[in-house]
Design a protein around this motif. Structure first.
Motif, PDB file in Angstrom:
ATOM      1  N   SER A  26       0.849  -1.187   0.000  1.00 34.45           N
ATOM      2  CA  SER A  26       0.000   0.000   0.000  1.00 34.45           C
ATOM      3  C   SER A  26       0.885   1.237   0.000  1.00 34.45           C
ATOM      4  O   SER A  26       1.853   1.310   0.752  1.00 34.45           O
ATOM      5  N   PRO A  27       0.580   2.243  -0.809  1.00 32.60           N
ATOM      6  CA  PRO A  27       1.421   3.437  -0.837  1.00 32.60           C
ATOM      7  C   PRO A  27       1.219   4.340   0.377  1.00 32.60           C
ATOM      8  O   PRO A  27       1.965   5.273   0.591  1.00 32.60           O
ATOM      9  N   GLN A  28       0.198   4.073   1.189  1.00 29.20           N
ATOM     10  CA  GLN A  28      -0.079   4.903   2.353  1.00 29.20           C
ATOM     11  C   GLN A  28       0.401   4.218   3.627  1.00 29.20           C
ATOM     12  O   GLN A  28       0.310   3.001   3.764  1.00 29.20           O
ATOM     13  N   GLU A  29       0.905   5.032   4.540  1.00 28.07           N
ATOM     14  CA  GLU A  29       1.321   4.514   5.847  1.00 28.07           C
ATOM     15  C   GLU A  29       0.243   4.868   6.843  1.00 28.07           C
ATOM     16  O   GLU A  29      -0.185   6.013   6.942  1.00 28.07           O
ATOM     17  N   ILE A  30      -0.194   3.883   7.600  1.00 29.83           N
ATOM     18  CA  ILE A  30      -1.259   4.101   8.577  1.00 29.83           C
ATOM     19  C   ILE A  30      -0.708   3.787   9.960  1.00 29.83           C
ATOM     20  O   ILE A  30      -0.181   2.699  10.200  1.00 29.83           O
ATOM     21  N   ARG A  31      -0.822   4.748  10.870  1.00 35.53           N
ATOM     22  CA  ARG A  31      -0.419   4.552  12.255  1.00 35.53           C
ATOM     23  C   ARG A  31      -1.654   4.402  13.102  1.00 35.53           C
ATOM     24  O   ARG A  31      -2.546   5.229  13.041  1.00 35.53           O
ATOM     25  N   ILE A  32      -1.669   3.369  13.916  1.00 34.72           N
ATOM     26  CA  ILE A  32      -2.853   3.085  14.711  1.00 34.72           C
ATOM     27  C   ILE A  32      -2.827   3.831  16.037  1.00 34.72           C
ATOM     28  O   ILE A  32      -3.821   4.385  16.455  1.00 34.72           O
ATOM     29  N   ARG A  33      -1.673   3.896  16.686  1.00 30.82           N
ATOM     30  CA  ARG A  33      -1.606   4.619  17.960  1.00 30.82           C
ATOM     31  C   ARG A  33      -0.318   5.423  18.039  1.00 30.82           C
ATOM     32  O   ARG A  33       0.696   5.077  17.431  1.00 30.82           O
ATOM     33  N   ILE A  34      -0.352   6.436  18.835  1.00 29.62           N
ATOM     34  CA  ILE A  34       0.786   7.336  19.003  1.00 29.62           C
ATOM     35  C   ILE A  34       1.727   6.732  20.049  1.00 29.62           C
ATOM     36  O   ILE A  34       1.268   6.248  21.091  1.00 29.62           O
ATOM     37  N   PRO A  35       3.034   6.735  19.793  1.00 31.11           N
ATOM     38  CA  PRO A  35       3.971   6.180  20.786  1.00 31.11           C
ATOM     39  C   PRO A  35       3.908   6.963  22.108  1.00 31.11           C
ATOM     40  O   PRO A  35       3.672   8.167  22.118  1.00 31.11           O
ATOM     41  N   ARG A  36       4.122   6.247  23.175  1.00 33.83           N
ATOM     42  CA  ARG A  36       4.122   6.872  24.496  1.00 33.83           C
ATOM     43  C   ARG A  36       5.403   7.668  24.705  1.00 33.83           C
ATOM     44  O   ARG A  36       6.429   7.376  24.108  1.00 33.83           O
TER      45      ARG A  36
END
Length: 119
Positions: A26-36
């Motif tokens: 997939s050409p898009q990067e998806i982040r599910i949660r923000i690092p602590r």
């Protein structure tokens, strides 16, 4: 050399090219949660050659106030003696105190660094 028992490869045979499949990304990067965020604290001391217990007052004061956090409030700790990571069995930490559980003591002038991380 006896050539009767040798087997020769035919040079006129062509080996087919390997069939390769490339995965579709997939050409898009998806982040599910923000690092602590992580809080890192250090305690720096210099061994005097006969000391096995280090307290906050033994820390190097040139770089600011040295504190040893309560281990129940930290996520994990690392102890380095002369730049070498020590196994956890070699030391015990209490609030304001670092105790070495080894038979020998670090030689005079050896740097002691205790890293403390809070996640």
């Amino acid at each position: 050399m006896d050539h009767e028992n040798c087997r020769f490869i035919k040079t006129d045979t062509q080996i087919p090219r390997p069939l390769l499949f490339f995965p579709k990304c997939s050409p898009q990067e998806i982040r599910i949660r923000i690092p602590r965020s992580i809080v890192a604290c250090e305690f720096y001391a210099i061994a005097n050659g006969c000391q096995r217990i280090f307290e906050e007052k033994d820390g190097i004061t040139d770089i600011g106030n040295q504190t040893i956090l309560n281990p129940s409030n930290t996520s994990f700790m690392n102890l380095f003696i002369n730049g070498v990571l020590q196994p956890h069995a070699n030391y015990t930490v209490e609030k304001g105190k670092l105790k070495l559980n080894t038979v020998d003591t670090p030689i005079k002038g050896t740097p002691i660094i205790l890293q403390m991380f809070i996640i």
